[in-house]
Each structure stands twice: as structure tokens, then as C-alpha cells.
Design a protein around this motif. Structure first.
Motif, PDB file in Angstrom:
ATOM      1  N   GLN A   1      -5.530  -8.550   1.707  1.00  0.00           N
ATOM      2  CA  GLN A   1      -6.897  -8.669   0.222  1.00  0.00           C
ATOM      3  C   GLN A   1      -5.901 -10.071  -0.921  1.00  0.00           C
ATOM      4  O   GLN A   1      -5.007 -10.260  -0.004  1.00  0.00           O
ATOM      5  N   ASP A   2      -6.819 -10.535  -0.674  1.00  0.00           N
ATOM      6  CA  ASP A   2      -6.592 -11.503  -1.968  1.00  0.00           C
ATOM      7  C   ASP A   2      -6.758 -11.770  -3.084  1.00  0.00           C
ATOM      8  O   ASP A   2      -7.980 -12.622  -3.175  1.00  0.00           O
ATOM      9  N   THR A   3      -6.676 -10.635  -4.036  1.00  0.00           N
ATOM     10  CA  THR A   3      -7.169  -9.921  -5.146  1.00  0.00           C
ATOM     11  C   THR A   3      -6.807 -10.827  -6.403  1.00  0.00           C
ATOM     12  O   THR A   3      -7.230 -10.972  -7.277  1.00  0.00           O
ATOM     13  N   HIS A   4      -5.801 -11.625  -6.134  1.00  0.00           N
ATOM     14  CA  HIS A   4      -4.862 -12.505  -6.922  1.00  0.00           C
ATOM     15  C   HIS A   4      -5.254 -14.367  -6.949  1.00  0.00           C
ATOM     16  O   HIS A   4      -4.760 -14.562  -7.800  1.00  0.00           O
ATOM     17  N   SER A   5      -6.295 -14.338  -6.133  1.00  0.00           N
ATOM     18  CA  SER A   5      -6.511 -15.878  -5.664  1.00  0.00           C
ATOM     19  C   SER A   5      -7.158 -16.345  -6.803  1.00  0.00           C
ATOM     20  O   SER A   5      -7.418 -18.032  -7.323  1.00  0.00           O
ATOM     21  N   ASP A   6      -8.806 -15.683  -7.601  1.00  0.00           N
ATOM     22  CA  ASP A   6      -8.659 -16.162  -9.160  1.00  0.00           C
ATOM     23  C   ASP A   6      -7.536 -16.897 -10.258  1.00  0.00           C
ATOM     24  O   ASP A   6      -8.635 -16.837 -11.054  1.00  0.00           O
TER      25      ASP A   6
ATOM     26  N   SER B   1       0.901  -0.904  -0.051  1.00  0.00           N
ATOM     27  CA  SER B   1      -0.215  -0.417   0.146  1.00  0.00           C
ATOM     28  C   SER B   1       0.797   1.423   0.087  1.00  0.00           C
ATOM     29  O   SER B   1       2.091   1.430   0.283  1.00  0.00           O
ATOM     30  N   GLY B   2       0.373   2.201  -0.678  1.00  0.00           N
ATOM     31  CA  GLY B   2       1.088   3.553  -0.783  1.00  0.00           C
ATOM     32  C   GLY B   2       2.303   2.984  -1.910  1.00  0.00           C
ATOM     33  O   GLY B   2       2.369   4.404  -2.311  1.00  0.00           O
ATOM     34  N   ILE B   3       2.205   2.221  -3.155  1.00  0.00           N
ATOM     35  CA  ILE B   3       2.848   2.128  -4.162  1.00  0.00           C
ATOM     36  C   ILE B   3       2.251   2.004  -5.001  1.00  0.00           C
ATOM     37  O   ILE B   3       1.987   2.722  -5.995  1.00  0.00           O
ATOM     38  N   VAL B   4       1.602   0.513  -4.643  1.00  0.00           N
ATOM     39  CA  VAL B   4       0.126  -0.506  -5.873  1.00  0.00           C
ATOM     40  C   VAL B   4      -0.490  -0.100  -5.683  1.00  0.00           C
ATOM     41  O   VAL B   4      -1.105   0.450  -4.319  1.00  0.00           O
ATOM     42  N   PRO B   5      -1.754   0.514  -6.841  1.00  0.00           N
ATOM     43  CA  PRO B   5      -2.991   0.282  -6.092  1.00  0.00           C
ATOM     44  C   PRO B   5      -3.984  -0.448  -4.657  1.00  0.00           C
ATOM     45  O   PRO B   5      -2.894  -1.554  -4.613  1.00  0.00           O
ATOM     46  N   ASP B   6      -4.654  -0.013  -3.922  1.00  0.00           N
ATOM     47  CA  ASP B   6      -4.737  -0.549  -2.688  1.00  0.00           C
ATOM     48  C   ASP B   6      -4.929  -2.421  -3.218  1.00  0.00           C
ATOM     49  O   ASP B   6      -4.422  -3.116  -2.318  1.00  0.00           O
ATOM     50  N   PRO B   7      -5.784  -2.134  -4.035  1.00  0.00           N
ATOM     51  CA  PRO B   7      -6.175  -3.793  -4.148  1.00  0.00           C
ATOM     52  C   PRO B   7      -5.295  -4.885  -4.744  1.00  0.00           C
ATOM     53  O   PRO B   7      -5.775  -5.953  -4.655  1.00  0.00           O
ATOM     54  N   PHE B   8      -4.205  -4.654  -5.252  1.00  0.00           N
ATOM     55  CA  PHE B   8      -3.165  -5.003  -5.328  1.00  0.00           C
ATOM     56  C   PHE B   8      -1.874  -5.235  -4.334  1.00  0.00           C
ATOM     57  O   PHE B   8      -0.914  -5.766  -4.601  1.00  0.00           O
TER      58      PHE B   8
END
Length: 98
Positions: A88-93, A75-82
Motif C-alpha cells: 500500500q502507498d498510504t504515504h504518497s500524499d 503487517s502484524g506489527i503496525v496497523p495494516d494501512p501503514f
């Protein structure tokens, strides 16, 4: 160009043509022409990082010992969802666990 290390894809970025040239010479690949794109770092992080199949950070001027910088996918470098530090587990899919 990028490299995979510890589950993180590191996107190579360079601040100028000379830094890119040092990188390709260090790889022993300075005998050919290297196409490149010019863009702002913020655009790189906001537009390219979300397209990755796994957490992505940015490695800047990696062939320059004194000027190399790593910007991890936090966080603070890349967008929060990533950002991997937000739990967060935005890459699980896509089969990547963070």
C-alpha cells in the motif's frame, strides 16, 4: 525521540527508566532531566505510528545490546494501512514512497 534510517522513522521506546537512562548516557546527554510518557506498546503503535509522515517502526531499548528489539513497519506489527509489506502507498500524499 526518533531517528530516520532508510526511509523509515524509528521511534525510540524504553521498557523502564533505567533503559532510558542508559540511552541518554550513551548519547552523552545524561546531564539534564528527560521528560517521558508512559504508555502501553499497543497504544504507541496504534496511535503514534499513524501520525508519522513516513513509515514508522519502533526501536525498543536501543542502548541495551542484549535487550534491544526492532519492530519494523510491517503487517502484524503496525496497523495494516501503514505496513510497507502490504504494497500500500498510504504515504504518497506526503511525499514518501514505500
Amino acid at each position: 525521540m526518533s531517528a530516520l534510517s532508510g526511509g523509515v522513522r524509528w521511534l525510540y521506546a524504553f521498557t523502564d527508566e533505567d533503559s532510558l537512562a542508559r540511552f541518554v548516557r550513551a548519547r552523552g546527554e545524561g546531564d539534564r532531566e528527560w521528560p517521558y510518557l508512559v504508555m502501553l506498546g499497543g497504544r504507541l503503535v496504534d496511535a503514534v505510528v499513524p501520525q508519522s509522515d513516513r513509515p514508522m517502526g519502533v526501536a525498543v531499548n536501543v542502548a541495551d545490546g542484549d535487550g534491544a528489539m526492532l519492530f519494523p513497519p510491517v503487517s502484524g506489527i503496525v496497523p495494516d494501512p501503514f505496513a510497507v509489506d502490504l504494497g500500500q502507498d498510504t504515504h504518497s500524499d506526503r511525499g514518501v514512497r514505500v
